[in-house]
Design a protein around this motif. Structure first.
Motif, mmCIF file in Angstrom:
data_model
loop_
_atom_site.group_PDB
_atom_site.id
_atom_site.type_symbol
_atom_site.label_atom_id
_atom_site.label_comp_id
_atom_site.label_asym_id
_atom_site.label_seq_id
_atom_site.Cartn_x
_atom_site.Cartn_y
_atom_site.Cartn_z
ATOM 1 N N GLY A 188 0.815 -1.204 0.000
ATOM 2 C CA GLY A 188 0.000 0.000 0.000
ATOM 3 C C GLY A 188 0.850 1.256 0.000
ATOM 4 N N ALA A 189 0.204 2.375 -0.181
ATOM 5 C CA ALA A 189 0.902 3.655 -0.093
ATOM 6 C C ALA A 189 1.129 4.035 1.366
ATOM 7 N N HIS A 190 0.117 3.806 2.204
ATOM 8 C CA HIS A 190 0.143 4.217 3.608
ATOM 9 C C HIS A 190 -0.193 3.042 4.520
ATOM 10 N N PRO A 191 0.198 3.145 5.792
ATOM 11 C CA PRO A 191 -0.324 2.175 6.752
ATOM 12 C C PRO A 191 -1.855 2.246 6.717
ATOM 13 N N ASP A 192 -2.496 1.164 6.690
ATOM 14 C CA ASP A 192 -3.940 0.914 6.664
ATOM 15 C C ASP A 192 -4.505 0.691 5.270
ATOM 16 N N ASP A 193 -3.785 1.035 4.199
ATOM 17 C CA ASP A 193 -4.313 0.795 2.846
ATOM 18 C C ASP A 193 -4.581 -0.689 2.627
ATOM 19 N N CYS A 226 -7.651 -5.051 1.395
ATOM 20 C CA CYS A 226 -7.568 -6.496 1.135
ATOM 21 C C CYS A 226 -7.155 -7.295 2.363
ATOM 22 N N GLY A 227 -7.376 -6.741 3.549
ATOM 23 C CA GLY A 227 -7.024 -7.445 4.776
ATOM 24 C C GLY A 227 -7.728 -8.779 4.920
ATOM 25 N N GLY A 228 -8.977 -8.848 4.500
ATOM 26 C CA GLY A 228 -9.719 -10.102 4.570
ATOM 27 C C GLY A 228 -9.136 -11.158 3.648
ATOM 28 N N THR A 229 -8.785 -10.758 2.440
ATOM 29 C CA THR A 229 -8.167 -11.691 1.494
ATOM 30 C C THR A 229 -6.852 -12.221 2.058
ATOM 31 N N LEU A 230 -6.044 -11.331 2.629
ATOM 32 C CA LEU A 230 -4.766 -11.761 3.192
ATOM 33 C C LEU A 230 -4.973 -12.695 4.379
ATOM 34 N N ALA A 231 -5.954 -12.399 5.224
ATOM 35 C CA ALA A 231 -6.252 -13.273 6.363
ATOM 36 C C ALA A 231 -6.688 -14.653 5.872
ATOM 37 N N LEU A 232 -7.516 -14.677 4.843
ATOM 38 C CA LEU A 232 -7.987 -15.941 4.278
ATOM 39 C C LEU A 232 -6.816 -16.748 3.710
ATOM 40 N N GLY A 257 2.892 -11.030 3.301
ATOM 41 C CA GLY A 257 3.642 -9.826 3.626
ATOM 42 C C GLY A 257 2.774 -8.607 3.397
ATOM 43 N N ILE A 258 2.958 -7.619 4.239
ATOM 44 C CA ILE A 258 2.269 -6.334 4.101
ATOM 45 C C ILE A 258 3.348 -5.257 4.093
ATOM 46 N N ALA A 259 3.274 -4.366 3.113
ATOM 47 C CA ALA A 259 4.282 -3.314 3.002
ATOM 48 C C ALA A 259 3.612 -1.979 2.728
ATOM 49 N N THR A 260 4.288 -0.915 3.129
ATOM 50 C CA THR A 260 3.830 0.431 2.824
ATOM 51 C C THR A 260 4.979 1.229 2.240
ATOM 52 N N ILE A 302 3.491 5.937 15.366
ATOM 53 C CA ILE A 302 2.230 5.310 15.789
ATOM 54 C C ILE A 302 1.675 4.435 14.677
ATOM 55 N N ARG A 303 1.593 4.986 13.475
ATOM 56 C CA ARG A 303 0.959 4.262 12.371
ATOM 57 C C ARG A 303 1.779 3.060 11.920
ATOM 58 N N LEU A 304 3.102 3.180 11.938
ATOM 59 C CA LEU A 304 3.931 2.021 11.589
ATOM 60 C C LEU A 304 3.784 0.913 12.632
ATOM 61 N N ALA A 305 3.718 1.298 13.911
ATOM 62 C CA ALA A 305 3.513 0.301 14.970
ATOM 63 C C ALA A 305 2.158 -0.384 14.804
ATOM 64 N N GLU A 306 1.123 0.389 14.457
ATOM 65 C CA GLU A 306 -0.204 -0.185 14.234
ATOM 66 C C GLU A 306 -0.176 -1.185 13.073
ATOM 67 N N SER A 307 0.514 -0.831 11.999
ATOM 68 C CA SER A 307 0.587 -1.735 10.848
ATOM 69 C C SER A 307 1.348 -3.009 11.175
ATOM 70 N N LYS A 308 2.429 -2.864 11.911
ATOM 71 C CA LYS A 308 3.194 -4.046 12.319
ATOM 72 C C LYS A 308 2.332 -4.958 13.194
ATOM 73 N N ASP A 309 1.579 -4.361 14.127
ATOM 74 C CA ASP A 309 0.678 -5.137 14.990
ATOM 75 C C ASP A 309 -0.428 -5.796 14.174
ATOM 76 N N ALA A 310 -0.991 -5.078 13.212
ATOM 77 C CA ALA A 310 -2.054 -5.636 12.376
ATOM 78 C C ALA A 310 -1.527 -6.809 11.558
#
Length: 180
Positions: free
Chosen positions: A11-16, A21-27, A36-39, A58-66
């Motif tokens: 993605g461009a930003h954390p949360d994109d 596509c978080g559901g697809t990745l979880a599946l 892998g998730i990257a921003t 904050i946002r990078l930590a949130e993405s790493k946790d997600a």
């Protein structure tokens, strides 16, 4: 394709990725894929309460946790919000992330989107998919990937003018929607 298959959402930003596509990745993670998730950026522009650097942390930590919720690796390419350009320095950083994760499948922001950071990130990721296998590309710290990965785009719902954009295919994520 690799065993287990490897997919990287960039993605461009954390949360994109999480929103689009978080559901697809979880599946796919549940089905044994390495995820892998990257921003491109750190999300520093995404707050009215914190300064740029605090927000980025904050946002990078949130993405790493997600990412950890589904057992995914997280990568940050080192770009800054509102400063995403199709430029040499960012292309090298995005190639570096692809070479580090080594995906067979990549998901990117759509090339025609409401946010210019998303559009430029899409161009960067598309180019990186083609450059990452080239041995003589300027990113020389990691070995080239084996082949150009399959590239898919997330669905934004509308085009740049706000007109409905039809989806090419849908994934049934009902079994992981709570995780998303």
């Amino acid at each position: 394709m690799q065993t287990p298959p490897r997919i990287l959402s960039f993605g461009a930003h954390p949360d994109d990725t999480e929103f689009r596509c978080g559901g697809t990745l979880a599946l796919l993670a549940r089905r044994g894929w390495q995820v892998g998730i990257a921003t491109v950026t750190g999300g520093g522009g995404g707050s009215r309460e914190h300064d740029f650097e605090q927000t980025r942390k904050i946002r990078l930590a949130e993405s790493k946790d997600a990412a950890a919720v589904i057992g995914a690796e997280f990568h940050y390419a080192g770009g800054a919000d509102m400063d995403v350009d199709f430029c040499h320095d960012l292309r090298v950083k995005v190639v570096h992330v692809l070479r580090a994760f080594r995906p067979g499948v990549v998901i990117a922001c759509p090339p025609d989107d409401y946010h210019t950071d998303h559009e430029e990130a899409s161009r960067l990721v598309r180019a990186a998919c083609f450059f990452a296998p080239i041995p003589n590309y300027p990113e020389q710290t990691l070995e080239p990937i084996e082949a150009v990965p399959y590239l898919y785009y997330t669905h934004a719902g509308t085009d740049i003018m706000g007109h409905p954009a039809p989806a090419q295919f849908l994934m049934d994520i009902s079994s992981v929607v709570a995780v998303k």
